[in-house]
Design a protein around this motif. Sequence first.
Motif, short mmCIF file in Angstrom:
data_model
loop_
_atom_site.label_atom_id
_atom_site.label_comp_id
_atom_site.label_asym_id
_atom_site.label_seq_id
_atom_site.Cartn_x
_atom_site.Cartn_y
_atom_site.Cartn_z
N LYS A 46 0.83 -1.21 0.00
CA LYS A 46 0.00 0.00 0.00
C LYS A 46 0.86 1.25 0.00
O LYS A 46 0.58 2.22 -0.71
N ASN A 47 1.94 1.24 0.78
CA ASN A 47 2.82 2.40 0.82
C ASN A 47 3.54 2.59 -0.50
O ASN A 47 3.70 3.71 -0.96
N THR A 48 3.97 1.52 -1.10
CA THR A 48 4.66 1.61 -2.38
C THR A 48 3.74 2.17 -3.46
O THR A 48 4.16 3.00 -4.28
N ALA A 49 2.48 1.76 -3.46
CA ALA A 49 1.52 2.29 -4.44
C ALA A 49 1.30 3.79 -4.23
O ALA A 49 1.28 4.56 -5.18
N ALA A 50 1.16 4.20 -2.97
CA ALA A 50 0.96 5.63 -2.68
C ALA A 50 2.20 6.43 -3.07
O ALA A 50 2.10 7.52 -3.63
N GLN A 51 3.37 5.89 -2.77
CA GLN A 51 4.60 6.60 -3.09
C GLN A 51 4.80 6.69 -4.60
O GLN A 51 5.25 7.72 -5.11
N LEU A 52 4.47 5.65 -5.32
CA LEU A 52 4.59 5.66 -6.77
C LEU A 52 3.68 6.72 -7.39
O LEU A 52 4.08 7.45 -8.29
N ASN A 53 2.45 6.82 -6.88
CA ASN A 53 1.53 7.84 -7.39
C ASN A 53 2.04 9.24 -7.09
O ASN A 53 1.94 10.14 -7.93
N PHE A 54 2.60 9.44 -5.91
CA PHE A 54 3.13 10.74 -5.52
C PHE A 54 4.30 11.14 -6.42
O PHE A 54 4.37 12.26 -6.93
N ILE A 55 5.21 10.21 -6.67
CA ILE A 55 6.38 10.50 -7.50
C ILE A 55 5.96 10.74 -8.95
O ILE A 55 6.48 11.64 -9.62
N ALA A 56 4.99 9.95 -9.44
CA ALA A 56 4.51 10.15 -10.82
C ALA A 56 3.86 11.53 -10.98
O ALA A 56 4.07 12.20 -11.99
N ALA A 57 3.09 11.95 -9.99
CA ALA A 57 2.46 13.27 -10.06
C ALA A 57 3.51 14.38 -10.01
O ALA A 57 3.40 15.39 -10.72
N GLN A 58 4.54 14.19 -9.20
CA GLN A 58 5.63 15.18 -9.15
C GLN A 58 6.34 15.30 -10.48
O GLN A 58 6.64 16.40 -10.95
N ARG A 59 6.62 14.16 -11.09
CA ARG A 59 7.31 14.19 -12.38
C ARG A 59 6.43 14.80 -13.47
O ARG A 59 6.91 15.53 -14.33
N TRP A 60 5.13 14.50 -13.44
CA TRP A 60 4.21 15.06 -14.41
C TRP A 60 4.18 16.58 -14.28
O TRP A 60 4.26 17.31 -15.28
N LEU A 61 4.05 17.07 -13.05
CA LEU A 61 4.03 18.51 -12.83
C LEU A 61 5.37 19.15 -13.19
O LEU A 61 5.41 20.22 -13.79
N GLY A 62 6.46 18.48 -12.85
CA GLY A 62 7.79 19.00 -13.18
C GLY A 62 8.00 19.14 -14.67
O GLY A 62 8.58 20.13 -15.14
N LEU A 63 7.52 18.17 -15.43
CA LEU A 63 7.64 18.25 -16.89
C LEU A 63 6.85 19.42 -17.44
O LEU A 63 7.35 20.16 -18.31
N ARG A 64 5.64 19.63 -16.94
CA ARG A 64 4.82 20.74 -17.42
C ARG A 64 5.47 22.08 -17.08
O ARG A 64 5.43 23.02 -17.89
N VAL A 65 6.05 22.19 -15.89
CA VAL A 65 6.71 23.44 -15.49
C VAL A 65 7.95 23.68 -16.35
O VAL A 65 8.22 24.81 -16.77
N GLN A 66 8.69 22.62 -16.65
CA GLN A 66 9.86 22.76 -17.52
C GLN A 66 9.44 23.21 -18.92
O GLN A 66 10.10 24.06 -19.52
N LEU A 67 8.36 22.65 -19.44
CA LEU A 67 7.88 23.07 -20.76
C LEU A 67 7.43 24.53 -20.76
O LEU A 67 7.66 25.26 -21.72
N LEU A 68 6.79 24.95 -19.67
CA LEU A 68 6.41 26.36 -19.54
C LEU A 68 7.66 27.25 -19.51
O LEU A 68 7.68 28.31 -20.14
N GLY A 69 8.69 26.81 -18.82
CA GLY A 69 9.94 27.56 -18.77
C GLY A 69 10.60 27.67 -20.13
O GLY A 69 11.11 28.73 -20.50
N VAL A 70 10.60 26.58 -20.88
CA VAL A 70 11.17 26.60 -22.23
C VAL A 70 10.40 27.57 -23.11
O VAL A 70 10.98 28.33 -23.89
N LEU A 71 9.08 27.56 -22.96
CA LEU A 71 8.25 28.48 -23.74
C LEU A 71 8.56 29.93 -23.39
O LEU A 71 8.63 30.79 -24.29
#
Length: 110
Positions: A46-71
């Motif tokens: 259960k902890n691994t599933a929650a941690q995986l979702n948290f890390i995936a959401a962080q990476r998703w948001l980080g990618l969008r912020v990086q793309l905004l910065g490039v723009l």
Amino acid sequence: DLQRLDVVSRSPIQAMLAEGVDGATMIRVFCQEQHFIFKFQTALDKNTAAQLNFIAAQRWLGLRVQLLGVLIVFSTSLFVVLFNDYLKLDPGLIGLLILWAFYFTITLDF
């Protein structure tokens, strides 16, 4: 909210670890090793599933912020190149504008 789920699901693991260390002799005496291991692995899953979702959401948001910065950096550079004849900006000021746009994208990451 995902970070809260990660922390909440980590709490039973820490409690079971403390119980296992403190009550290792009792677990062995009553032959409950397999039951305790199963409960621990379930909590760990259960902890691994929650941690995986948290890390995936962080990476998703980080990618969008990086793309905004490039723009932002691209549009600033393009603006300076296209309108430099009209604005007649000094090269130092142009470099400063691009550098500020770049630092703005770094600030977005935090």
